[in-house]
Scaffold this motif. Structure first.
Motif, short mmCIF file in Angstrom:
data_model
loop_
_atom_site.label_atom_id
_atom_site.label_comp_id
_atom_site.label_asym_id
_atom_site.label_seq_id
_atom_site.Cartn_x
_atom_site.Cartn_y
_atom_site.Cartn_z
N ALA A 183 -61.57 -20.31 27.14
CA ALA A 183 -62.40 -19.12 26.88
C ALA A 183 -62.58 -18.85 25.40
O ALA A 183 -63.41 -18.03 25.01
CB ALA A 183 -61.77 -17.89 27.55
N PHE A 184 -61.81 -19.55 24.55
CA PHE A 184 -61.93 -19.35 23.10
C PHE A 184 -63.36 -19.60 22.63
O PHE A 184 -63.79 -19.06 21.60
CB PHE A 184 -60.96 -20.28 22.35
CG PHE A 184 -60.94 -20.03 20.88
CD1 PHE A 184 -60.11 -19.06 20.34
CD2 PHE A 184 -61.74 -20.78 20.01
CE1 PHE A 184 -60.08 -18.82 18.96
CE2 PHE A 184 -61.72 -20.54 18.64
CZ PHE A 184 -60.89 -19.56 18.11
N ALA A 185 -64.10 -20.40 23.38
CA ALA A 185 -65.50 -20.67 23.03
C ALA A 185 -66.30 -19.38 22.90
O ALA A 185 -67.29 -19.31 22.16
CB ALA A 185 -66.14 -21.59 24.06
N GLY A 186 -65.88 -18.35 23.63
CA GLY A 186 -66.58 -17.07 23.56
C GLY A 186 -66.54 -16.46 22.17
O GLY A 186 -67.46 -15.73 21.78
N TYR A 230 -66.83 -25.41 33.04
CA TYR A 230 -65.49 -25.99 32.91
C TYR A 230 -64.41 -25.03 33.40
O TYR A 230 -63.54 -25.40 34.20
CB TYR A 230 -65.25 -26.36 31.44
CG TYR A 230 -63.88 -26.92 31.17
CD1 TYR A 230 -63.58 -28.26 31.45
CD2 TYR A 230 -62.86 -26.14 30.63
CE1 TYR A 230 -62.32 -28.78 31.19
CE2 TYR A 230 -61.60 -26.65 30.37
CZ TYR A 230 -61.34 -27.97 30.66
OH TYR A 230 -60.09 -28.48 30.42
N MET A 231 -64.48 -23.78 32.96
CA MET A 231 -63.46 -22.81 33.37
C MET A 231 -63.50 -22.55 34.87
O MET A 231 -62.46 -22.43 35.52
CB MET A 231 -63.64 -21.50 32.60
CG MET A 231 -63.23 -21.57 31.15
SD MET A 231 -63.14 -19.94 30.38
CE MET A 231 -64.83 -19.43 30.48
N CYS A 264 -62.08 -13.91 30.82
CA CYS A 264 -61.54 -14.10 29.47
C CYS A 264 -62.61 -14.60 28.51
O CYS A 264 -62.55 -14.33 27.31
CB CYS A 264 -60.38 -15.10 29.50
SG CYS A 264 -58.87 -14.48 30.25
N TYR A 265 -63.60 -15.31 29.05
CA TYR A 265 -64.69 -15.79 28.19
C TYR A 265 -65.45 -14.61 27.60
O TYR A 265 -65.72 -14.56 26.40
CB TYR A 265 -65.63 -16.67 29.01
CG TYR A 265 -66.87 -17.10 28.26
CD1 TYR A 265 -66.81 -18.10 27.31
CD2 TYR A 265 -68.09 -16.49 28.50
CE1 TYR A 265 -67.94 -18.50 26.61
CE2 TYR A 265 -69.23 -16.88 27.81
CZ TYR A 265 -69.14 -17.89 26.88
OH TYR A 265 -70.27 -18.26 26.19
N GLN A 266 -65.80 -13.63 28.46
CA GLN A 266 -66.50 -12.45 27.97
C GLN A 266 -65.61 -11.65 27.01
O GLN A 266 -66.10 -11.08 26.03
CB GLN A 266 -66.95 -11.57 29.13
CG GLN A 266 -67.69 -10.30 28.74
CD GLN A 266 -69.00 -10.58 28.03
OE1 GLN A 266 -69.56 -11.66 28.18
NE2 GLN A 266 -69.49 -9.61 27.27
#
Length: 535
Positions: A26-29, A155-156, A171-173
């Motif tokens: 989710a860090f990509a967010g 992916y998630m 978690c992404y948001q």
């Protein structure tokens, strides 16, 4: 059906390591959120106006924003519209292309490629002080963000355990909101610099997020469902064992792997896997076309809530309506965004996706109409300004705890494996397409030289939030507590309004074996023992 009794599927316990491994994706967010968030404050900086704008007459009342010292430089409305919207245009095309790349090269590889492209775009943005180079850099960066935003959700959704999938994808948001807040904090700290660092520092900081994501992804496994799609069951078993924190030979790993494989075999037999397949089946309950409609529709309405009007243009809008400390107020809205999102980690699994979408839209509708009514009846008064601040924060609370995370969760769950990457890509592309359209038109409907709507623009957002309620009620299914394979079966059997009460009654590994009259081949290290156990 051949079997109407409830079944019990062996499930792997969720370890802390496995949970953190899924959540790190989710860090990509942060990358996405920061890139979307920094531009609002940068546009309001005096040094940015000087370097990227043009000289204006101080007697031009539209060039001097209310509540600010007179400024001798400004940019045109079309330039502001271009600078903000060009990122979304690049992201739209990046998201569309990413689906095919994720199927061919893998989910993880595609996300890493997106990070590299994004870094190239950031370097271009920092290279010269011209609107053209800034726009080209944001276009290239947006292309990379398109890869990351589309495939990261995929992916998630594919690696997360079903009981916590909603929370993990949320978690992404949450990471998006942290990225927006970090952007607000960085720009708040650099706004008063008298050199190029005022805006170059916020732009360059983005490189750090991309590097962290690349390094982290190298340490994470590929999606096991990607390996199943490639018919590499040994690698699929190893990848699944890593994300579940269990040995490859455990019953839980082999049980889940067989179910994924059986579902893929079933869906592969009944339809094609190309882009054309995404639009097949008419508009019947479980058709691919209907799923694409739901996925693209939920992302359309997420954008038309008006949330990105707040986060793209909040600083300049607050300046236009005469609020003091617009940078500080903008930062406060981002903090509200961050602290509200974790509420969804619990509510999305406790109450489900549909209630959050429906009641969240109700809350946003009320906030929008209160701002619009008060702002129209008593424009630019102290009371109207306080109402604007309070209800914008309440609006952000409702969005961040409902439509923000739930919109991403649903699109990661409704598509079956043969078209999942393409379906998620189309849905994400819809998000960015409408993101781009809104970013283009907003300056023309609120800037003094054009529409000059002011607070009455919230009548528009209130009306679109009403449409969000209807869409969620009639079309969005409840996917809480189901595996990705069970979601497909549920959508086949019941309409969205009744989906909350649906319970699975058979497994794909059973139905596929009965239909083919032959066992599904498991991963090579467990052979026929697993088939006997589930048959």
């Amino acid at each position: 059906m051949s079997d109407t009794t409830d079944f019990v599927q062996t499930e792997a316990p969720v370890t802390v390591k496995a949970y953190l491994m899924c959540a790190f994706a989710a860090f990509a967010g942060i990358l996405f959120g920061y890139d979307s968030g920094y531009i609002s404050s940068v546009l309001g900086m005096a040094k940015f106006r000087e370097d990227y704008g043009h000289p204006v007459s101080l007697s031009d009342v539209h060039a001097v924003l209310k509540g600010n010292p007179p400024q001798a430089y400004d940019y045109d409305t079309w330039q502001k519209s271009l600078i903000v919207s060009i990122l979304s245009a690049g992201t739209f095309f990046g998201a569309l292309i990413s689906g095919s790349l994720a199927d061919r090269y893998g989910r993880r590889t595609t996300i890493i490629a997106g990070c590299v492209i994004f870094m190239v775009g950031v370097v271009v943005q920092c290279s010269t002080t011209h609107v053209v180079s800034l726009s080209i850099g944001r276009l290239v960066a947006g292309f990379g963000v398109g890869f990351v935003s589309a495939i990261n959700i995929l992916y998630m959704s594919e690696v997360a355990p079903r009981k916590f999938r909603g929370a993990i994808v949320s978690c992404y948001q949450f990471a998006v909101t942290i990225g927006i807040m970090l952007a607000a904090c960085v720009t708040y700290g650099t706004q008063n610099r008298n050199d190029e660092g005022a805006y170059r520092i916020p732009i360059a900081v983005q490189l750090l997020w991309a590097v962290i994501l690349i390094v982290g992804l190298y340490l994470l496994p590929e999606s096991p469902r990607y390996f199943v799609k490639k018919n590499d069951m040994d690698k699929a078993a190893k990848a699944l064992a890593r994300v579940r924190g269990q040995p490859v030979e455990s019953d839980a790993i082999q049980d889940e792997l067989l179910e994924i494989q059986a579902n893929y075999e079933y869906e592969k037999d009944i339809g094609e896997e190309g882009w054309r397949a995404c639009f097949s089946g008419g508009f019947k309950r479980n058709s691919n076309l209907r799923k694409v409609f739901i996925g693209t529709g939920i992302q359309l309405f997420q954008q038309w809530t008006g949330v990105n009007f707040i986060f793209y243009y909040n600083t300049t809008f607050f300046q236009q309506v005469g609020l003091k400390n617009p940078f500080l107020i903008s930062m406060i809205t981002t903090v509200v965004n961050v602290v509200s999102t974790p509420i969804s980690f619990w509510t999305i699994e406790k109450f489900g996706r549909r209630p959050l979408l429906i009641w969240g839209a109700v809350g946003m509708t009320v906030c929008d109409f209160v701002i619009a009514i008060v702002g129209t009846a008593d424009a630019q008064s102290t009371a109207a300004n306080y109402v604007l601040i309070v209800f914008v924060c309440l609006f952000v609370f409702f969005f961040a705890s409902t439509w923000g995370p739930a919109g991403w969760v649903v699109i990661g769950e409704i598509f079956q494996l043969p078209i999942r990457s393409k379906g998620v890509a189309l849905s994400t592309a819809s998000n960015w397409f409408w993101n781009c359209i809104i970013a283009v038109i907003i300056p023309y409907i609120v800037d003094p030289d054009y529409g000059n709507l002011g607070a009455t623009v919230f009548f528009v957002w209130g009306s679109t939030c009403l449409s969000c309620i209807a869409f969620a009620y009639f079309f969005v299914p409840e996917t809480k507590g189901l595996t990705l394979e069970q979601v497909d079966k549920m959508m086949e059997e019941v309409p969205a309004r009744l989906s909350g009460g649906w319970k699975p009654r058979e497994r794909f590994v059973h139905s596929t074996m009965l239909r083919k009259s032959e066992p599904i081949e498991p991963a090579s290290n467990v052979s026929g023992e697993m088939v006997k156990r589930v048959d």
